[in-house]
Design a protein around this motif. Sequence first.
Motif, PDB file in Angstrom:
ATOM      1  N   GLU A 109      67.541  28.765  10.559  1.00 60.27           N
ATOM      2  CA  GLU A 109      68.455  27.999  11.417  1.00 60.27           C
ATOM      3  C   GLU A 109      69.798  28.713  11.566  1.00 60.27           C
ATOM      4  OE1 GLU A 109      65.474  25.249   9.692  1.00 60.27           O
ATOM      5  OE2 GLU A 109      66.878  26.717   8.838  1.00 60.27           O
ATOM      6  N   VAL A 110      70.299  29.271  10.467  1.00 58.40           N
ATOM      7  CA  VAL A 110      71.566  30.002  10.520  1.00 58.40           C
ATOM      8  C   VAL A 110      71.410  31.268  11.359  1.00 58.40           C
ATOM      9  CG1 VAL A 110      73.308  31.207   9.150  1.00 58.40           C
ATOM     10  CG2 VAL A 110      72.326  29.069   8.301  1.00 58.40           C
ATOM     11  N   GLN A 111      70.274  31.923  11.243  1.00 51.66           N
ATOM     12  CA  GLN A 111      70.024  33.114  12.052  1.00 51.66           C
ATOM     13  C   GLN A 111      70.028  32.768  13.540  1.00 51.66           C
ATOM     14  OE1 GLN A 111      66.619  35.468  10.756  1.00 51.66           O
ATOM     15  NE2 GLN A 111      66.865  34.737   8.643  1.00 51.66           N
ATOM     16  N   LYS A 112      69.425  31.636  13.883  1.00 51.91           N
ATOM     17  CA  LYS A 112      69.390  31.227  15.290  1.00 51.91           C
ATOM     18  C   LYS A 112      70.790  30.904  15.806  1.00 51.91           C
ATOM     19  CE  LYS A 112      64.678  29.356  15.369  1.00 51.91           C
ATOM     20  NZ  LYS A 112      63.850  28.130  15.569  1.00 51.91           N
ATOM     21  N   VAL A 113      71.580  30.237  14.959  1.00 57.99           N
ATOM     22  CA  VAL A 113      72.954  29.916  15.357  1.00 57.99           C
ATOM     23  C   VAL A 113      73.750  31.200  15.584  1.00 57.99           C
ATOM     24  CG1 VAL A 113      75.136  28.925  14.561  1.00 57.99           C
ATOM     25  CG2 VAL A 113      73.012  27.659  14.249  1.00 57.99           C
ATOM     26  N   ALA A 114      73.600  32.166  14.685  1.00 57.33           N
ATOM     27  CA  ALA A 114      74.317  33.434  14.824  1.00 57.33           C
ATOM     28  C   ALA A 114      73.917  34.153  16.108  1.00 57.33           C
ATOM     29  CB  ALA A 114      74.050  34.318  13.608  1.00 57.33           C
ATOM     30  N   GLY A 115      72.628  34.176  16.393  1.00 59.23           N
ATOM     31  CA  GLY A 115      72.166  34.826  17.616  1.00 59.23           C
ATOM     32  C   GLY A 115      72.681  34.135  18.862  1.00 59.23           C
ATOM     33  N   TRP A 116      72.681  32.805  18.834  1.00 63.20           N
ATOM     34  CA  TRP A 116      73.172  32.047  19.986  1.00 63.20           C
ATOM     35  C   TRP A 116      74.665  32.282  20.196  1.00 63.20           C
ATOM     36  CZ3 TRP A 116      76.365  27.485  19.635  1.00 63.20           C
ATOM     37  CH2 TRP A 116      76.625  26.902  20.883  1.00 63.20           C
ATOM     38  N   LEU A 117      75.450  32.283  19.112  1.00 63.86           N
ATOM     39  CA  LEU A 117      76.886  32.530  19.231  1.00 63.86           C
ATOM     40  C   LEU A 117      77.161  33.935  19.757  1.00 63.86           C
ATOM     41  CD1 LEU A 117      78.284  30.895  15.948  1.00 63.86           C
ATOM     42  CD2 LEU A 117      78.680  30.130  18.293  1.00 63.86           C
ATOM     43  N   ALA A 118      76.392  34.914  19.289  1.00 64.46           N
ATOM     44  CA  ALA A 118      76.578  36.289  19.760  1.00 64.46           C
ATOM     45  C   ALA A 118      76.297  36.388  21.257  1.00 64.46           C
ATOM     46  CB  ALA A 118      75.672  37.237  18.978  1.00 64.46           C
ATOM     47  N   ARG A 119      75.214  35.768  21.692  1.00 62.88           N
ATOM     48  CA  ARG A 119      74.877  35.810  23.125  1.00 62.88           C
ATOM     49  C   ARG A 119      75.924  35.089  23.957  1.00 62.88           C
ATOM     50  NH1 ARG A 119      69.847  34.666  20.835  1.00 62.88           N
ATOM     51  NH2 ARG A 119      70.033  32.456  21.395  1.00 62.88           N
ATOM     52  N   ARG A 120      76.394  33.961  23.445  1.00 65.17           N
ATOM     53  CA  ARG A 120      77.400  33.191  24.171  1.00 65.17           C
ATOM     54  C   ARG A 120      78.714  33.964  24.281  1.00 65.17           C
ATOM     55  NH1 ARG A 120      78.533  29.903  28.204  1.00 65.17           N
ATOM     56  NH2 ARG A 120      80.337  28.565  27.792  1.00 65.17           N
ATOM     57  N   ALA A 121      79.147  34.559  23.178  1.00 66.33           N
ATOM     58  CA  ALA A 121      80.399  35.322  23.191  1.00 66.33           C
ATOM     59  C   ALA A 121      80.294  36.528  24.118  1.00 66.33           C
ATOM     60  CB  ALA A 121      80.752  35.770  21.771  1.00 66.33           C
ATOM     61  N   TYR A 122      79.161  37.218  24.071  1.00 63.50           N
ATOM     62  CA  TYR A 122      78.992  38.389  24.933  1.00 63.50           C
ATOM     63  C   TYR A 122      78.952  37.981  26.403  1.00 63.50           C
ATOM     64  CZ  TYR A 122      77.117  42.651  26.956  1.00 63.50           C
ATOM     65  OH  TYR A 122      76.937  43.765  27.734  1.00 63.50           O
ATOM     66  N   ASP A 123      78.309  36.862  26.687  1.00 65.31           N
ATOM     67  CA  ASP A 123      78.222  36.387  28.070  1.00 65.31           C
ATOM     68  C   ASP A 123      79.605  36.036  28.610  1.00 65.31           C
ATOM     69  OD1 ASP A 123      76.730  35.338  30.446  1.00 65.31           O
ATOM     70  OD2 ASP A 123      77.594  33.443  29.758  1.00 65.31           O
ATOM     71  N   VAL A 124      80.400  35.318  27.806  1.00 66.78           N
ATOM     72  CA  VAL A 124      81.743  34.934  28.246  1.00 66.78           C
ATOM     73  C   VAL A 124      82.616  36.173  28.435  1.00 66.78           C
ATOM     74  CG1 VAL A 124      83.866  33.741  27.555  1.00 66.78           C
ATOM     75  CG2 VAL A 124      81.647  32.642  27.220  1.00 66.78           C
ATOM     76  N   TYR A 125      82.550  37.087  27.473  1.00 63.55           N
ATOM     77  CA  TYR A 125      83.366  38.306  27.592  1.00 63.55           C
ATOM     78  C   TYR A 125      82.956  39.115  28.818  1.00 63.55           C
ATOM     79  CZ  TYR A 125      85.308  42.901  26.717  1.00 63.55           C
ATOM     80  OH  TYR A 125      85.971  44.098  26.865  1.00 63.55           O
ATOM     81  N   SER A 126      81.663  39.261  29.049  1.00 68.41           N
ATOM     82  CA  SER A 126      81.185  40.051  30.188  1.00 68.41           C
ATOM     83  C   SER A 126      81.631  39.447  31.513  1.00 68.41           C
ATOM     84  CB  SER A 126      79.655  40.156  30.151  1.00 68.41           C
ATOM     85  OG  SER A 126      79.222  40.787  28.968  1.00 68.41           O
ATOM     86  N   ARG A 127      81.656  38.126  31.582  1.00 59.68           N
ATOM     87  CA  ARG A 127      82.092  37.472  32.815  1.00 59.68           C
ATOM     88  C   ARG A 127      83.593  37.645  33.050  1.00 59.68           C
ATOM     89  NH1 ARG A 127      78.560  33.275  34.785  1.00 59.68           N
ATOM     90  NH2 ARG A 127      76.636  33.176  33.570  1.00 59.68           N
ATOM     91  N   LEU A 128      84.357  37.702  31.965  1.00 59.65           N
ATOM     92  CA  LEU A 128      85.811  37.816  32.097  1.00 59.65           C
ATOM     93  C   LEU A 128      86.272  39.261  32.270  1.00 59.65           C
ATOM     94  CD1 LEU A 128      86.992  35.269  29.362  1.00 59.65           C
ATOM     95  CD2 LEU A 128      86.918  34.925  31.834  1.00 59.65           C
TER      96      LEU A 128
END
Length: 318
Positions: free
Chosen positions: A80-99
């Motif tokens: 579960e922690v691994q999934k949360v980490a992966g989701w946060l990484a994808r979310r952060a990268y997506d937001v940064y890439s858009r900005l």
Amino acid sequence: MEPEIWATKSHTTPEYKIHGTLLKQIVAPDIVLQLVPYQAINLLCAVAKGESPKWLQRYCPALGAVLNLYRQLSTPIPIEVQKVAGWLARRAYDVYSRLAQHDPAPCDSSLPQGNWKETGTVYGSPAVRKRRFYSKLRGDTLRVLDRGEDEAAGDCNKFYKTYSKHSLTGGIFVVWCTHSICLGFHSIPLAEGRNDVFSAIYTRFPSAPKVIIYDFACQLAVYCFVREARYFHNTRFLIDEMHAHDHSRCGQACFASNVMQFDDDIRAANTSAAECGNKGMKRIRKSVSFMNYEHAVIYTKTFLDIWNRNIMRRMAKV
């Protein structure tokens, strides 16, 4: 697909408290790049694969504390922690890439500097670039910024109580280092706003500082990332210890006290240096109020020159 987490432990166990802190920061109304700085994205990807990066807690204290817990228990990282980490990484990268749609303006040593007595702008280094205006952002125009209308309360209740409910007047905005040495100042016609910090840093520093400590860092981070994500991609925006208690709606990811747990540099820094300096500025408030504009600027510069000299002499004796 977003991960799901279940809290099954007792409320009094260390596991519950550490995981609860992470969950509170995930659901906080702050930009995800506060919780997951750009430098931590690859580290979180490693966590998603079951690894335990050694320096993750320096950039992402909440998740780092979770990993330290399982490291101390000598147990593998739960899926579960691994999934949360992966989701946060994808979310952060997506937001940064858009900005991050453009590079910062190149440095230009030929920029006209102007007469500081007339502009009221005095910094130790010359301007290296001009502030851009962002046509896709409603309200980011010269007219609006001159009138101080760029601010919005957002989800920060302290920001609302301080600026939106009170008609604060302008004065002098000062940039301080963590030793309470003045790096420069400029006059502001209306209430201090995020644009004052953004413009001072962006136009005077070839590269963004690694850490900016500000009493409204929760709002400043969004303001800066939306405009110049690539310039500020390695910058941490932190709220000093003195003002953090009023940010009851903001996530603790932007609290300096939260980062101090794992970052020796932040722990050693005086996060209230700006407050100390601003308190010193009160000594000349009454005198300046009776002066015309040019005399007030000269008087302020002289005071800060003497202030810096005294601080440096005091530091030399230590």
